[in-house]
Design a protein around this motif. Structure first.
Motif, mmCIF file in Angstrom:
data_model
loop_
_atom_site.group_PDB
_atom_site.id
_atom_site.type_symbol
_atom_site.label_atom_id
_atom_site.label_comp_id
_atom_site.label_asym_id
_atom_site.label_seq_id
_atom_site.Cartn_x
_atom_site.Cartn_y
_atom_site.Cartn_z
ATOM 1 N N LEU A 1 -4.837 9.579 -4.166
ATOM 2 C CA LEU A 1 -4.769 8.170 -3.780
ATOM 3 C C LEU A 1 -5.718 7.288 -4.591
ATOM 4 O O LEU A 1 -5.418 6.124 -4.849
ATOM 5 N N ARG A 2 -6.842 7.826 -5.011
ATOM 6 C CA ARG A 2 -7.762 6.999 -5.784
ATOM 7 C C ARG A 2 -7.132 6.571 -7.110
ATOM 8 O O ARG A 2 -7.506 5.533 -7.666
ATOM 9 N N ARG B 1 -5.173 2.535 -7.371
ATOM 10 C CA ARG B 1 -6.192 1.865 -8.156
ATOM 11 C C ARG B 1 -5.853 0.396 -8.424
ATOM 12 O O ARG B 1 -6.733 -0.468 -8.490
ATOM 13 N N GLY B 2 -4.564 0.097 -8.563
ATOM 14 C CA GLY B 2 -4.146 -1.271 -8.862
ATOM 15 C C GLY B 2 -4.285 -2.230 -7.691
ATOM 16 O O GLY B 2 -4.174 -3.450 -7.872
ATOM 17 N N LEU B 3 -4.532 -1.724 -6.477
ATOM 18 C CA LEU B 3 -4.621 -2.595 -5.301
ATOM 19 C C LEU B 3 -5.994 -3.228 -5.142
ATOM 20 O O LEU B 3 -6.122 -4.328 -4.608
ATOM 21 N N ALA B 4 -7.038 -2.521 -5.570
ATOM 22 C CA ALA B 4 -8.403 -3.044 -5.440
ATOM 23 C C ALA B 4 -9.309 -2.259 -6.386
ATOM 24 O O ALA B 4 -9.166 -1.035 -6.487
ATOM 25 N N VAL C 1 0.833 -1.207 0.000
ATOM 26 C CA VAL C 1 0.000 0.000 0.000
ATOM 27 C C VAL C 1 0.866 1.256 0.000
ATOM 28 O O VAL C 1 0.667 2.187 -0.795
ATOM 29 N N VAL C 2 1.834 1.283 0.891
ATOM 30 C CA VAL C 2 2.674 2.471 1.041
ATOM 31 C C VAL C 2 3.539 2.687 -0.204
ATOM 32 O O VAL C 2 3.718 3.818 -0.670
ATOM 33 N N ARG D 1 -5.396 -3.146 6.601
ATOM 34 C CA ARG D 1 -6.310 -4.127 7.199
ATOM 35 C C ARG D 1 -7.582 -4.300 6.365
ATOM 36 O O ARG D 1 -8.092 -5.406 6.181
ATOM 37 N N ASN D 2 -8.083 -3.194 5.866
ATOM 38 C CA ASN D 2 -9.287 -3.245 5.045
ATOM 39 C C ASN D 2 -9.039 -4.060 3.767
ATOM 40 O O ASN D 2 -9.869 -4.910 3.393
ATOM 41 N N ILE D 3 -7.920 -3.844 3.135
ATOM 42 C CA ILE D 3 -7.600 -4.588 1.912
ATOM 43 C C ILE D 3 -7.385 -6.063 2.212
ATOM 44 O O ILE D 3 -7.731 -6.936 1.411
ATOM 45 N N ALA D 4 -6.848 -6.348 3.406
ATOM 46 C CA ALA D 4 -6.634 -7.742 3.794
ATOM 47 C C ALA D 4 -7.945 -8.443 4.199
ATOM 48 O O ALA D 4 -7.970 -9.665 4.383
ATOM 49 N N GLY D 5 -8.987 -7.626 4.382
ATOM 50 C CA GLY D 5 -10.267 -8.193 4.799
ATOM 51 C C GLY D 5 -10.419 -8.302 6.294
ATOM 52 O O GLY D 5 -11.276 -9.014 6.807
#
Length: 281
Positions: free
Chosen positions: A236-237, A241-244, A224-225, A275-279
């Motif tokens: 950031l959007r 973008r490639g992360l989710a 992420v960083v 954490r959000n991206i990890a679920g």
């Protein structure tokens, strides 16, 4: 300059062994032994700790560490020219200094030292940041070290302690502050060194946290960083973008404006996004 031990002044040591600093090795020698002893004191009580020192050169900081009572010092030196000078120091402090001729990136400190371990070093400029990143990203945490007392170019030191909203704030600040308490404890002008570098230097103190400041998966946080700061001028959007595919919703869910740029986002918010991206929330 008063002596801190019975060994010759560093200028005499350098002259005797022909130790001109080599730019290719990132060498800039500190010759004031009172200054090297002051740096050693920044690491706190040394009498109950083993010390890892990288790039001791002619041994100015090594002598400061030993004079300040370090239980034991492991000095890792790549430049074979410096070994005779370091051997003289070892003879003056029997049983307290071990010198290894080798690459710091390939040495396992735990094979030579007993905890608690402090790292104290005037790091060669060409490997300083790489070593710091390695010490901050081991497979397991807490790390082998209790604290790092390291000299860097002032610009690098400022990146380590930078806060959100500043130009210096970036990946290095987040990496350091997530797992350690970081602060600048000393400034050194170019003229303190031989040869004088073109930039100011600073000593940074990092104390390992028992657990990271906020929960997050290290690999996801790193991803992420990296994505955020690799395109730090972008919102950031766009940069994330490639992360989710639904990154805007995820940013909003953790309280980050999608139109923000990376340098405005706190460590806490980056961890929440990871954490959000990890679920995990």
């Amino acid at each position: 300059m008063s002596a801190i031990d019975q060994l010759p002044p560093l200028r005499a040591v350098i002259a005797a062994h022909g130790l001109s600093a080599r730019k290719a090795l990132g060498q800039n020698f500190l010759l004031d032994l009172n200054l090297t002893a002051k740096i050693a004191r920044q690491a706190g009580d040394l009498t109950r700790a083993d010390i890892l020192e990288i790039g001791p050169g002619p041994g100015g900081l090594t002598r400061g560490l030993l004079a300040e009572g370090a239980r034991r010092v492991l000095a890792v030196e790549k430049d074979a020219r410096c070994l005779p000078a370091l051997d003289e120091i070892a003879a003056a402090y029997p049983g307290r200094l071990e010198v290894i001729h080798g690459d710091a990136l390939e040495i396992d400190p735990l094979a030579h030292l007993s905890p608690p371990i402090k790292v104290v070093a005037n790091l060669p400029y060409n490997v300083g940041t790489e070593l710091l990143v390695r010490w901050l990203t081991p497979p397991d945490w807490p790390p082998f070290w209790d604290s790092l007392t390291l000299m860097f170019q002032r610009e690098v030191a400022e990146r380590i302690v930078a806060r959100p909203g500043s130009k210096a704030y970036g990946r290095l600040a987040i990496l350091a502050q997530w797992r350690a308490e970081a602060r600048i404890v000393m400034d050194l002008p170019p003229e303190a060194f031989t040869p004088p570098p073109k930039v100011r230097s600073a000593v940074v103190q990092l104390t390992a946290r028992q657990a990271p400041l906020y929960p997050a998966d290290p690999a996801i946080l790193s991803r992420v960083v990296a994505a955020a700061f690799n395109q730090r001028r972008k919102m950031l959007r766009a940069s994330l973008r490639g992360l989710a595919p639904d990154i805007e919703a995820r940013l909003e869910a953790v309280g980050i404006a999608p139109t923000d740029r990376a340098e405005r986002v706190s460590l806490e918010k980056f961890c929440a996004l990871a954490r959000n991206i990890a679920g995990d929330g």
